[in-house]
Write a protein that holds these residues in place. Structure first.
Motif, mmCIF file in Angstrom:
data_model
loop_
_atom_site.group_PDB
_atom_site.id
_atom_site.type_symbol
_atom_site.label_atom_id
_atom_site.label_comp_id
_atom_site.label_asym_id
_atom_site.label_seq_id
_atom_site.Cartn_x
_atom_site.Cartn_y
_atom_site.Cartn_z
ATOM 1 N N GLU A 191 0.536 -1.049 0.018
ATOM 2 C CA GLU A 191 0.222 0.047 0.446
ATOM 3 C C GLU A 191 0.916 1.463 -0.267
ATOM 4 O OE1 GLU A 191 -2.317 -0.603 3.568
ATOM 5 O OE2 GLU A 191 -3.510 -2.195 2.545
ATOM 6 N N VAL A 192 1.946 0.935 -0.003
ATOM 7 C CA VAL A 192 3.369 2.711 0.322
ATOM 8 C C VAL A 192 3.259 3.425 -0.990
ATOM 9 C CG1 VAL A 192 5.112 3.174 -0.160
ATOM 10 C CG2 VAL A 192 5.010 0.925 1.531
ATOM 11 N N ASP A 193 2.306 4.373 -0.974
ATOM 12 C CA ASP A 193 1.687 5.351 -1.859
ATOM 13 C C ASP A 193 3.643 5.378 -3.671
ATOM 14 O OD1 ASP A 193 2.041 7.376 -3.700
ATOM 15 O OD2 ASP A 193 0.806 8.758 -2.276
ATOM 16 N N LYS A 194 3.399 6.144 -4.424
ATOM 17 C CA LYS A 194 4.394 5.015 -5.308
ATOM 18 C C LYS A 194 3.409 6.079 -6.035
ATOM 19 C CE LYS A 194 5.525 0.969 -4.949
ATOM 20 N NZ LYS A 194 6.395 0.752 -3.821
ATOM 21 N N GLN A 195 3.485 7.211 -5.578
ATOM 22 C CA GLN A 195 3.269 8.406 -6.617
ATOM 23 C C GLN A 195 5.013 9.450 -7.388
ATOM 24 O OE1 GLN A 195 3.005 12.477 -4.702
ATOM 25 N NE2 GLN A 195 1.932 13.401 -6.484
ATOM 26 N N THR A 196 5.296 9.623 -8.179
ATOM 27 C CA THR A 196 6.389 9.697 -9.217
ATOM 28 C C THR A 196 6.405 11.190 -9.260
ATOM 29 O OG1 THR A 196 6.829 7.845 -10.066
ATOM 30 C CG2 THR A 196 7.902 9.841 -11.244
ATOM 31 N N ALA A 197 7.097 11.943 -8.954
ATOM 32 C CA ALA A 197 7.534 14.268 -8.915
ATOM 33 C C ALA A 197 8.193 13.615 -10.183
ATOM 34 C CB ALA A 197 8.476 13.978 -8.328
ATOM 35 N N MET A 198 7.244 14.165 -11.319
ATOM 36 C CA MET A 198 7.472 14.325 -12.433
ATOM 37 C C MET A 198 8.886 14.845 -13.339
ATOM 38 S SD MET A 198 5.299 12.063 -13.727
ATOM 39 C CE MET A 198 4.491 11.648 -13.520
ATOM 40 N N THR A 199 8.896 16.432 -11.562
ATOM 41 C CA THR A 199 9.796 17.386 -11.482
ATOM 42 C C THR A 199 11.605 17.053 -11.318
ATOM 43 O OG1 THR A 199 9.408 17.732 -8.904
ATOM 44 C CG2 THR A 199 8.926 19.230 -10.763
ATOM 45 N N THR A 200 11.381 15.600 -10.359
ATOM 46 C CA THR A 200 12.534 14.303 -9.866
ATOM 47 C C THR A 200 12.811 13.413 -11.369
ATOM 48 O OG1 THR A 200 11.854 15.043 -7.808
ATOM 49 C CG2 THR A 200 13.340 13.422 -8.871
ATOM 50 N N LEU A 201 11.481 12.947 -11.838
ATOM 51 C CA LEU A 201 12.213 12.402 -13.292
ATOM 52 C C LEU A 201 12.770 13.897 -14.040
ATOM 53 C CD1 LEU A 201 11.445 9.777 -14.534
ATOM 54 C CD2 LEU A 201 9.413 10.499 -15.615
ATOM 55 N N TYR A 202 12.663 14.284 -15.065
ATOM 56 C CA TYR A 202 13.105 15.358 -15.288
ATOM 57 C C TYR A 202 14.422 15.073 -15.472
ATOM 58 C CZ TYR A 202 12.916 18.410 -19.212
ATOM 59 O OH TYR A 202 14.417 19.544 -20.547
ATOM 60 N N ARG A 203 14.892 16.347 -14.270
ATOM 61 C CA ARG A 203 15.933 16.327 -13.937
ATOM 62 C C ARG A 203 16.616 15.196 -14.362
ATOM 63 N NH1 ARG A 203 14.019 18.875 -9.588
ATOM 64 N NH2 ARG A 203 14.367 17.456 -8.102
ATOM 65 N N ASN A 204 16.345 13.909 -13.127
ATOM 66 C CA ASN A 204 17.268 13.285 -13.821
ATOM 67 C C ASN A 204 17.068 11.700 -14.618
ATOM 68 O OD1 ASN A 204 18.542 13.279 -11.026
ATOM 69 N ND2 ASN A 204 17.108 13.649 -10.458
ATOM 70 N N LYS A 205 16.325 11.882 -15.572
ATOM 71 C CA LYS A 205 15.552 10.984 -16.874
ATOM 72 C C LYS A 205 17.018 10.117 -17.779
ATOM 73 C CE LYS A 205 15.538 14.826 -20.551
ATOM 74 N NZ LYS A 205 16.002 15.953 -19.992
ATOM 75 N N GLU A 206 18.051 11.230 -17.970
ATOM 76 C CA GLU A 206 19.289 10.154 -18.487
ATOM 77 C C GLU A 206 19.812 8.731 -17.273
ATOM 78 O OE1 GLU A 206 19.076 13.930 -18.061
ATOM 79 O OE2 GLU A 206 19.038 14.493 -20.781
ATOM 80 N N MET A 207 19.721 9.494 -15.892
ATOM 81 C CA MET A 207 19.576 8.768 -14.637
ATOM 82 C C MET A 207 19.172 7.562 -15.058
ATOM 83 S SD MET A 207 19.933 9.089 -10.511
ATOM 84 C CE MET A 207 19.989 8.004 -9.633
#
Lengths: 480, 400
Positions: A346-362
């Motif tokens: 039940e852990v929340d799996k929300q993705t922060a799009m800002t974090t994902l965009y900054r780290n998309k290559e990684m």
């Protein structure tokens, strides 16, 4: 001149024994018994159309994609996102440059071939190479014939302004709103009409029309066709068509029904990619596919056909198989049964799009760093070099890790943490050239791994955010 | 050259709640339970406390953030209260804050308290939670037992120990702690186990079975500290003083560089070396009388014996099987039952270890009293083998 410069494919490792599914459903649908032979490929819980597309593209491209790629097309009827371009996710995962024309192709079972014709024509017109991928994993209701007949798979082609390994000779398309089945926007499952009508009024009439149109555009005669590709789950249909058209019956290609099932809109391209593995110079391959009309494409293998080979190819992935006889597991992986997953899920799996965009290559591209001062490879890339004897600041260039061989340094098989397929295997993987990280493992059979085991990286689903309908992708280590 | 903390601070009083599945208690109840014993032991009024530190790790299911929960639970008179969190070393970190404060002379008397209320999650084990927006995107899907279980895989490979031998040694670690826990009325688990129990238990994370894992407990512990001369002014004799307090925190090299083999703790080796120096201990095996090691999992304790230089590298598993760390062995370890059986309310654990060493050094440990102990050592590991915090504390008799 335009042709296929390189090709590759992917078939998931898990193969569901059809007999297991038939046995589970026979009490309700005894007619399914006629489909009990062989096996179909099924996605692992962490695989979908996007992960298969990346795997097929890597099989096709090898570690160094051609720098000149100008376009990427992804054909499927099961794109994970309806509005977030799936082709762009694949491009990021493959670390392709941003100067790229990308497009999703969908909407019909012949999307795989329609998109291919369009892509070939664009390459012909622009003179620039393109990466073309078709991947599919059709969703079916439990106990349906489709559940037994369909499979999961993908194929990828590099198309170029050159006859390459197989020259594109001609194509013909017809569009007819023949509704053998449909799936409306927002619907989970297909709705289909009677098989006999689809066979007699659909395939038997529309395919010959497209083929006749194609032969009118080329000097090649039907009896000169070496391989004929036509995905069709109904027995005897393809044989009837070739007889009518004058194609040799021996040219009818194995539709892979016994070993993987029909991979939706990708299947014609999957069959083509498999034939290219063994085609001889000069041999002709006629590819047709059906769906609200029919596409037909003709290719001819060139003298260079043996010079370019995929890393594993469809045949290699078909050989890398694990039999699955647990039908309940198939249902679970496909959300076809409501299960008690426990509180740990039940852990929340929300993705922060800002974090994902900054780290998309990684995250999507699996790019780490290489220190310009000491040469140390590291993941993730960081501001200060991880080498305790270096410590250089802002010294790292991007370094892709996806194709670097690795081995297990530490591992466990965890029954406590929530995973769709327990136990969760994970551990530190050490890259041969330097760099390490604590990775999730996938495609591991319990009791088969240990320290020192060679691993290779694979693009997979990391988590699903069911509350918000998002899928997180990342890279996992699989036995190499 | 820094002087270190040795003998600058004495313990005025300590207290510890009953650990366990405290369905009856909220966090403030546990704090009050521990503090009541502690302040009585110190023999002062709580108004003498000038500053306080509160350790709690998983505040989401416990007391929430800040120092306020401690100030409110004890109705402290508007003094400075600071919450600290450093994974499983949190309790020792609260202690370090209080000790440094009195050592500096900024205050004369300070309180360190640790509490964790874990049994409000609805399931066994530690709470499953987010680890940060970027970390969640690439960290392995790991649990606490799964992260520590990996030590065993690397230890087996490095020292060429068979799976069966290591599993037996791990079982022995837990059998010993269960035997000790029986004698501790405040312990969470007070039941002896056999080797068969340990070896046949359900697998949690290969190769750790249920009995290789410590209890997940509710509890609180606290300490009131001052400078030795003040303790004497307050009428205390037989003082227990702080000989060393060290902390080492991973900088990412184990996780990302190629010089660590996965079988031990870099931090524990550094923190213990510094602690022995700080305490003036040249030969730990002869001079340390007892150890409360961080036995979150049996393999962790086994590896810790080597990291703390109490076993030779690669031989810890043999020492365990030889009974070296049993209550009647050459160096009693987890004489109070350890995390394994006393329990592991995270924020309280470091202080619980110090509490046992304090009782033993004062000869107040009852049925489990060790004969004439000189130095007692505590050791906490927080995080994961590849990136962690390690605290080491040494207490001893104040002999000036």
């Amino acid at each position: 001149m335009v042709g296929i410069l390189a090709y590759g494919g992917y078939v998931p490792r898990l193969r569901l024994k059809r007999a297991a599914a038939v046995a589970a459903n026979a009490w309700f649908a005894p007619g399914l018994k006629s489909y009990a032979q062989g096996e179909r490929s099924i996605c692992n819980w962490d695989e979908d159309t996007l992960t298969m597309a990346v795997a097929a593209a890597r099989d096709c491209l090898g570690p160094t994609p051609p720098k000149s790629l100008a376009a990427l097309y992804l054909a499927s009827t099961t794109h994970p996102f309806a509005d977030r371009q799936n082709a762009a996710v694949v491009a990021t995962a493959l670390n392709l440059p941003a100067d790229l024309a990308t497009s999703d192709v969908s909407g019909t079972q012949r999307a795989g071939t329609s998109g291919l014709i369009t892509a070939l024509n664009v390459v012909r017109g622009t003179g620039n190479p393109a990466l073309y991928i078709a991947a599919d994993n059709r969703r079916t209701k439990s106990g349906s014939a489709g559940e037994l007949l369909y499979g999961a798979g993908a194929a990828a082609l590099v198309l170029g302004p050159d006859d390459g390994t197989a020259e594109f000779v001609a194509s013909h398309q017809i569009a007819v709103d023949f509704v053998d089945h449909y799936r409306a926007e927002g619907e989970e499952f297909d709705y289909g009409w009677e098989e006999r009508w689809i066979r007699d009024e659909g395939f038997a009439r529309l395919v010959p029309q497209a083929l006749t149109g194609l032969f009118a555009k080329t000097d090649i005669k039907p009896n000169e066709i070496d391989y004929f590709v036509l995905p069709c789950v109904f027995r005897g249909v393809v044989q009837g068509i070739v007889k009518r058209i004058g194609i040799r019956e021996a040219a009818v290609s194995d539709n892979l029904h016994t070993v993987m099932g029909e991979a939706g809109a990708a299947h014609a391209v999957v069959m083509l990619a498999r034939l290219l593995e063994t085609a001889k110079p000069g041999q002709t391959i006629l590819v047709a596919s059906f769906g609200q009309g029919c596409d037909a494409l003709l290719f001819r293998a060139t003298d260079r056909i043996a010079m370019t080979r995929p890393s594993r190819g469809i045949s290699g992935f078909l050989a890398r198989r694990k039999e699955e006889t647990n039908y309940q597991k198939f249902l679970a992986f496909n959300d076809l049964v409501v299960r008690d997953l426990g509180m740990r899920s039940e852990v929340d799996k929300q993705t922060a799009m800002t974090t994902l965009y900054r780290n998309k290559e990684m995250i999507l591209g699996f790019v780490g760093g290489k220190c310009r001062v000491c040469g140390t490879l590291q993941y993730p890339k960081s501001n200060i070099c991880v080498n305790p004897n270096c410590g250089a600041v802002h010294s790292q260039d991007n370094h892709p890790f996806a194709d670097t061989p690795a081995e297990i340094l530490t591992w466990t098989a965890d029954n406590l943490t929530f995973t769709a397929d327990p136990p969760a295997h994970y551990g530190i993987v050490q890259f041969a050239a330097g760099g390490r990280f604590l990775a999730d493992f996938t495609d591991v059979d319990p009791g088969t791994i240990d320290v020192g085991q060679p691993m290779r990286m694979t693009f997979r689903i990391k988590d699903r955010d069911r509350q918000r309908g998002f899928v997180r992708y990342f890279w996992k280590a699989a036995p190499g | 050259m820094a002087q270190g903390i040795r003998d600058k601070v004495a313990i005025l009083g300590m207290g510890c709640s009953k650990f366990g599945e405290r369905w009856d208690a909220d966090a403030d109840d546990l704090i009050v339970e521990a503090f009541t014993e502690c302040v009585k032991d110190a023999g002062i009024d709580k108004s003498r406390i000038e500053a306080a530190w509160l350790a709690t790790a998983i505040e989401e299911v416990s007391v929430g953030k800040s120092g306020i929960p401690l100030a409110q639970a004890l109705r402290l008179p508007y003094i400075p209260v600071t919450r600290v969190e450093n994974f499983c070393a949190s309790g020792t970190e609260a202690f370090r804050g209080a000790v440094y404060a009195v050592a500096s002379g900024a205050v004369d008397i300070a309180l360190a308290a640790g509490v964790e209320k874990l049994k409000d999650t609805g399931y066994g084990g530690l709470p499953q939670r987010s680890r940060g927006s970027l970390n969640d995107m690439y960290w392995a899907n790991l649990s606490a037992p799964g992260s520590f279980a990996q030590l065993a895989s690397a230890y087996r490979a490095k020292h060429r120990v068979s799976r069966e031998d290591l599993k037996r040694a791990m079982a022995r670690v837990s059998i010993k702690s269960h035997a000790n826990g029986v004698k501790n009325p405040k312990a969470h688990l007070r039941k002896a186990i056999t080797e068969e129990d340990a070896l046949k238990a359900p697998m949690v994370a290969e190769p750790l079975g249920l009995f290789d894992c410590c209890g997940v407990s509710d509890g609180a512990a606290c300490a009131i500290v001052t400078r030795p001369e003040i303790a004497r002014e307050l009428g205390k004799s037989d003082l227990v003083s702080v000989k060393a307090l060290q902390l080492s925190v991973s900088n990412g090299a184990e996780a990302g560089y190629n010089n660590w083999d996965g079988s031990h703790f870099v931090t524990a080796r550094i923190a213990s070396r510094k602690a022995y120096e700080e305490a003036g201990i040249g030969n730990p095996r002869d001079e340390i009388s007892m150890v409360e090691a961080h036995d979150c999992f049996s393999i962790t304790e086994l590896v810790a014996m080597e990291d703390l230089r109490l076993s030779n590298e690669g031989e810890g598993w043999r020492d365990v099987l030889d009974g070296a760390f049993d209550a009647d062995g050459r160096l009693p370890v987890q004489i109070d039952g350890g995390l394994k059986c006393f329990g592991h309310p995270i924020g309280a654990s470091g202080l619980r270890m110090l509490y046992e060493m304090y009782l033993q050094l004062q000869g107040r440990a009852g049925e489990r009293q060790i004969k004439n102990p000189r130095f007692g050592m505590t050791h906490n590991l927080g995080g994961f083998p590849h990136q962690n915090v390690c605290s080491v504390g040494i207490l001893g008799r104040f002999e000036h």
